[in-house]
Scaffold this motif. Structure first.
Motif, PDB file in Angstrom:
ATOM      1  N   ARG A  47      39.608  -9.812  -2.330  1.00 20.16           N
ATOM      2  CA  ARG A  47      38.765 -10.247  -3.439  1.00 20.16           C
ATOM      3  C   ARG A  47      37.354  -9.676  -3.371  1.00 20.16           C
ATOM      4  O   ARG A  47      36.762  -9.599  -2.303  1.00 20.16           O
ATOM      5  CB  ARG A  47      38.673 -11.778  -3.432  1.00 20.16           C
ATOM      6  N   THR A  48      36.841  -9.273  -4.486  1.00 20.82           N
ATOM      7  CA  THR A  48      35.411  -8.969  -4.610  1.00 20.82           C
ATOM      8  C   THR A  48      34.977  -9.515  -5.975  1.00 20.82           C
ATOM      9  O   THR A  48      35.829  -9.774  -6.838  1.00 20.82           O
ATOM     10  CB  THR A  48      35.126  -7.440  -4.593  1.00 20.82           C
ATOM     11  N   SER A  49      33.696  -9.666  -6.171  1.00 13.46           N
ATOM     12  CA  SER A  49      33.206 -10.070  -7.496  1.00 13.46           C
ATOM     13  C   SER A  49      33.430  -8.920  -8.463  1.00 13.46           C
ATOM     14  O   SER A  49      33.128  -7.774  -8.136  1.00 13.46           O
ATOM     15  CB  SER A  49      31.715 -10.415  -7.440  1.00 13.46           C
ATOM     16  N   ARG A  96      32.796  -7.263 -12.297  1.00 13.30           N
ATOM     17  CA  ARG A  96      31.805  -7.304 -13.387  1.00 13.30           C
ATOM     18  C   ARG A  96      32.151  -6.371 -14.538  1.00 13.30           C
ATOM     19  O   ARG A  96      31.276  -5.940 -15.292  1.00 13.30           O
ATOM     20  CB  ARG A  96      30.414  -6.996 -12.817  1.00 13.30           C
ATOM     21  N   TRP A 138      17.374 -24.288  -8.757  1.00 10.73           N
ATOM     22  CA  TRP A 138      18.118 -23.066  -8.473  1.00 10.73           C
ATOM     23  C   TRP A 138      17.189 -21.878  -8.223  1.00 10.73           C
ATOM     24  O   TRP A 138      17.628 -20.768  -7.979  1.00 10.73           O
ATOM     25  CB  TRP A 138      19.044 -22.769  -9.680  1.00 10.73           C
ATOM     26  N   SER A 175      22.947  -6.980  -1.199  1.00 12.40           N
ATOM     27  CA  SER A 175      23.981  -7.132  -2.233  1.00 12.40           C
ATOM     28  C   SER A 175      23.525  -6.472  -3.535  1.00 12.40           C
ATOM     29  O   SER A 175      24.309  -5.837  -4.234  1.00 12.40           O
ATOM     30  CB  SER A 175      24.361  -8.605  -2.451  1.00 12.40           C
ATOM     31  N   ASN A 190      25.053 -10.144 -17.386  1.00 10.09           N
ATOM     32  CA  ASN A 190      25.491 -11.494 -16.993  1.00 10.09           C
ATOM     33  C   ASN A 190      25.690 -12.388 -18.206  1.00 10.09           C
ATOM     34  O   ASN A 190      26.645 -13.145 -18.289  1.00 10.09           O
ATOM     35  CB  ASN A 190      24.426 -12.147 -16.104  1.00 10.09           C
ATOM     36  N   PHE A 193      29.793 -10.005 -18.988  1.00  9.46           N
ATOM     37  CA  PHE A 193      30.382  -8.721 -18.551  1.00  9.46           C
ATOM     38  C   PHE A 193      31.583  -8.340 -19.433  1.00  9.46           C
ATOM     39  O   PHE A 193      32.519  -7.699 -18.965  1.00  9.46           O
ATOM     40  CB  PHE A 193      30.830  -8.779 -17.084  1.00  9.46           C
ATOM     41  N   CYS A 244      33.686 -13.252 -11.593  1.00  9.41           N
ATOM     42  CA  CYS A 244      32.360 -13.171 -10.971  1.00  9.41           C
ATOM     43  C   CYS A 244      31.684 -14.516 -11.170  1.00  9.41           C
ATOM     44  O   CYS A 244      31.508 -14.970 -12.306  1.00  9.41           O
ATOM     45  CB  CYS A 244      31.505 -12.081 -11.605  1.00  9.41           C
ATOM     46  N   MET A 245      31.349 -15.188 -10.061  1.00 11.51           N
ATOM     47  CA  MET A 245      30.571 -16.414 -10.178  1.00 11.51           C
ATOM     48  C   MET A 245      29.164 -16.016 -10.597  1.00 11.51           C
ATOM     49  O   MET A 245      28.681 -14.958 -10.215  1.00 11.51           O
ATOM     50  CB  MET A 245      30.543 -17.145  -8.841  1.00 11.51           C
ATOM     51  N   GLN A 246      28.510 -16.862 -11.391  1.00 10.67           N
ATOM     52  CA  GLN A 246      27.213 -16.466 -11.949  1.00 10.67           C
ATOM     53  C   GLN A 246      26.205 -17.612 -11.987  1.00 10.67           C
ATOM     54  O   GLN A 246      26.280 -18.482 -12.860  1.00 10.67           O
ATOM     55  CB  GLN A 246      27.417 -15.944 -13.375  1.00 10.67           C
ATOM     56  N   GLY A 247      25.277 -17.552 -11.047  1.00 15.10           N
ATOM     57  CA  GLY A 247      24.146 -18.465 -11.126  1.00 15.10           C
ATOM     58  C   GLY A 247      23.400 -18.221 -12.429  1.00 15.10           C
ATOM     59  O   GLY A 247      22.800 -19.132 -13.008  1.00 15.10           O
ATOM     60  N   ALA A 248      23.451 -16.977 -12.892  1.00 15.68           N
ATOM     61  CA  ALA A 248      22.752 -16.585 -14.132  1.00 15.68           C
ATOM     62  C   ALA A 248      23.148 -17.493 -15.296  1.00 15.68           C
ATOM     63  O   ALA A 248      22.330 -17.779 -16.175  1.00 15.68           O
ATOM     64  CB  ALA A 248      23.062 -15.129 -14.467  1.00 15.68           C
ATOM     65  N   PHE A 284      26.166 -23.733 -12.837  1.00 14.22           N
ATOM     66  CA  PHE A 284      26.369 -22.282 -12.842  1.00 14.22           C
ATOM     67  C   PHE A 284      27.628 -21.969 -13.617  1.00 14.22           C
ATOM     68  O   PHE A 284      28.190 -22.866 -14.280  1.00 14.22           O
ATOM     69  CB  PHE A 284      26.378 -21.688 -11.428  1.00 14.22           C
ATOM     70  N   THR A 336      30.347  -5.525  -0.731  1.00 11.12           N
ATOM     71  CA  THR A 336      29.295  -6.128   0.094  1.00 11.12           C
ATOM     72  C   THR A 336      29.822  -6.306   1.513  1.00 11.12           C
ATOM     73  O   THR A 336      31.039  -6.351   1.723  1.00 11.12           O
ATOM     74  CB  THR A 336      28.896  -7.508  -0.471  1.00 11.12           C
ATOM     75  N   ARG A 377      29.573  -8.412   5.424  1.00 10.23           N
ATOM     76  CA  ARG A 377      29.411  -9.766   5.939  1.00 10.23           C
ATOM     77  C   ARG A 377      28.840  -9.730   7.344  1.00 10.23           C
ATOM     78  O   ARG A 377      29.050  -8.773   8.079  1.00 10.23           O
ATOM     79  CB  ARG A 377      30.771 -10.508   5.968  1.00 10.23           C
TER      80      ARG A 377
HETATM   81  C1  LIG Z   1      27.074 -19.421  -6.519  1.00  8.33           C
HETATM   82  C2  LIG Z   1      27.114 -17.932  -6.809  1.00  8.33           C
HETATM   83  C3  LIG Z   1      26.317 -17.415  -7.808  1.00  8.33           C
HETATM   84  C4  LIG Z   1      26.374 -16.056  -8.113  1.00  8.33           C
HETATM   85  N1  LIG Z   1      25.631 -15.570  -9.158  1.00  8.33           N
HETATM   86  C5  LIG Z   1      25.784 -14.288  -9.549  1.00  8.33           C
HETATM   87  C6  LIG Z   1      25.173 -13.825 -10.749  1.00  8.33           C
HETATM   88  O1  LIG Z   1      24.477 -14.548 -11.442  1.00  8.33           O
HETATM   89  N2  LIG Z   1      25.414 -12.549 -11.126  1.00  8.33           N
HETATM   90  C7  LIG Z   1      26.207 -11.694 -10.393  1.00  8.33           C
HETATM   91  O2  LIG Z   1      26.385 -10.537 -10.808  1.00  8.33           O
HETATM   92  N3  LIG Z   1      26.798 -12.115  -9.244  1.00  8.33           N
HETATM   93  C8  LIG Z   1      26.629 -13.381  -8.817  1.00  8.33           C
HETATM   94  N4  LIG Z   1      27.291 -13.850  -7.711  1.00  8.33           N
HETATM   95  C9  LIG Z   1      28.150 -12.945  -6.944  1.00  8.33           C
HETATM   96  C10 LIG Z   1      27.517 -12.575  -5.594  1.00  8.33           C
HETATM   97  O3  LIG Z   1      26.507 -11.617  -5.806  1.00  8.33           O
HETATM   98  C11 LIG Z   1      28.628 -12.046  -4.665  1.00  8.33           C
HETATM   99  O4  LIG Z   1      29.555 -13.063  -4.433  1.00  8.33           O
HETATM  100  C12 LIG Z   1      28.072 -11.566  -3.331  1.00  8.33           C
HETATM  101  O5  LIG Z   1      27.206 -10.470  -3.501  1.00  8.33           O
HETATM  102  C13 LIG Z   1      29.208 -11.163  -2.391  1.00  8.33           C
HETATM  103  O6  LIG Z   1      30.002 -10.135  -2.984  1.00  8.33           O
HETATM  104  P1  LIG Z   1      31.550 -10.310  -3.253  1.00  8.33           P
HETATM  105  O7  LIG Z   1      31.759 -11.543  -4.078  1.00  8.33           O
HETATM  106  O8  LIG Z   1      31.966  -9.065  -3.996  1.00  8.33           O
HETATM  107  O9  LIG Z   1      32.231 -10.449  -1.921  1.00  8.33           O
HETATM  108  C14 LIG Z   1      27.230 -15.190  -7.362  1.00  8.33           C
HETATM  109  C15 LIG Z   1      28.024 -15.733  -6.349  1.00  8.33           C
HETATM  110  C16 LIG Z   1      27.985 -17.078  -6.080  1.00  8.33           C
HETATM  111  C17 LIG Z   1      28.881 -17.640  -5.000  1.00  8.33           C
END
Ligand SMILES: Cc1cc2nc3c(=O)[nH]c(=O)nc-3n(C[C@H](O)[C@H](O)[C@H](O)COP(=O)(O)O)c2cc1C
Length: 220
Positions: free
Chosen positions: A10-12, A14, A78, A93, A118, A122, A163-167, A189, A207, A209
């Motif tokens: 898994r990766t985020s 976008r 936040w 990152s 965001n 995306f 992709c999780m997004q705090g944004a 979020f 990314t 770890r």
């Molecule tokens: C709670 C949370 C909020 C995040 N918010 C954003 C965001 O707003 N925009 C974004 O592009 N990625 C966001 N991410 C993704 C992180 O940047 C990403 O999980 C981190 O860099 C590790 O990369 P990976 O998920 O590819 O392993 C968020 C991840 C988490 C867990």
């Protein structure tokens, strides 16, 4: 699929294909996410899944808000400024992300444009807002985090990326208005999800770890 292989693969993501997830599959996914644990089983998540016209409406409202120059006003605390090693990892990152799409560190404008993606989800066919009653504060936030990761793993099992997004919690007012949520409801979020566009350069972001020894201490 075993959890270990999901975690390793898994990766985020976008960039997504323009292909919605069938409604019955969405129901199964969110039914399974209901099995996430929570403190005292209070299940504080009030999940809003947006697709189609509602998602487009939210995107337009976010664009309008951003164009107005409005400052973020999240419902929860936040806006912490990362320090020390956390700041270094935050830069790491961001650099991994911008390098994947050829944006130079000093190209502020291009980075801002990438950030705006965001609030366009995306171009994912679906997005989720993780909301809860505001008074729950950190106790609810812990549960919502666990719920979101549970959902992320289930999505992976279904061949879906996210992709999780705090944004998505930074401008809660248009979300509350368009989804007709009560004032006491906070948007913590969100997450965009769908089928990954495997060809997209941004999805090659990788990314790293921390080494185990720097993150985990074992005490006998
Ligand atoms: C709670 C949370 C909020 C995040 N918010 C954003 C965001 O707003 N925009 C974004 O592009 N990625 C966001 N991410 C993704 C992180 O940047 C990403 O999980 C981190 O860099 C590790 O990369 P990976 O998920 O590819 O392993 C968020 C991840 C988490 C867990």
């Amino acid at each position: 699929m075993f959890i270990e292989s999901i975690l390793k693969e898994r990766t985020s993501v976008r960039a997504f294909l323009n292909k919605p997830v069938p409604k019955e599959e969405l129901i199964t996914i969110f039914e399974n996410a209901q099995l996430a644990p929570s403190n005292c089983n209070v299940q504080p998540w009030q999940t809003c899944v947006v697709s189609g016209k509602t998602k487009d409406k939210l995107k337009d409202a976010f664009m309008k808000t951003l164009m107005s120059g409005a400052a973020p006003n999240p419902d929860f605390n936040w806006l912490a400024q990362y320090k020390g090693i956390h700041r270094e990892r935050q830069f790491g990152s961001a650099n991994a992300l911008y390098n994947s799409i050829g944006i130079a560190r000093e190209d502020k404008k291009a980075r801002q444009m990438a950030m705006i993606r965001n609030w366009q989800f995306f171009d994912a066919p679906h997005a989720v807002f993780f909301t809860m009653d505001k008074y729950l504060d950190i106790m609810g936030a812990v549960d919502l985090g666990i719920y979101a990761q549970t959902l992320s793993l289930i999505l992976s099992e279904h061949g879906l990326a996210n992709c999780m997004q705090g944004a998505l919690g930074q401008f809660p007012d248009p979300v509350r208005e368009i989804l007709n949520l009560p004032d006491e409801r906070g948007i913590l979020f969100g997450m965009s999800f769908g089928y990954a566009d495997e060809e997209a350069a941004i999805n090659k972001t990788k990314t790293d770890r921390e080494l185990l020894n720097n993150a985990v201490a074992f005490f006998n």
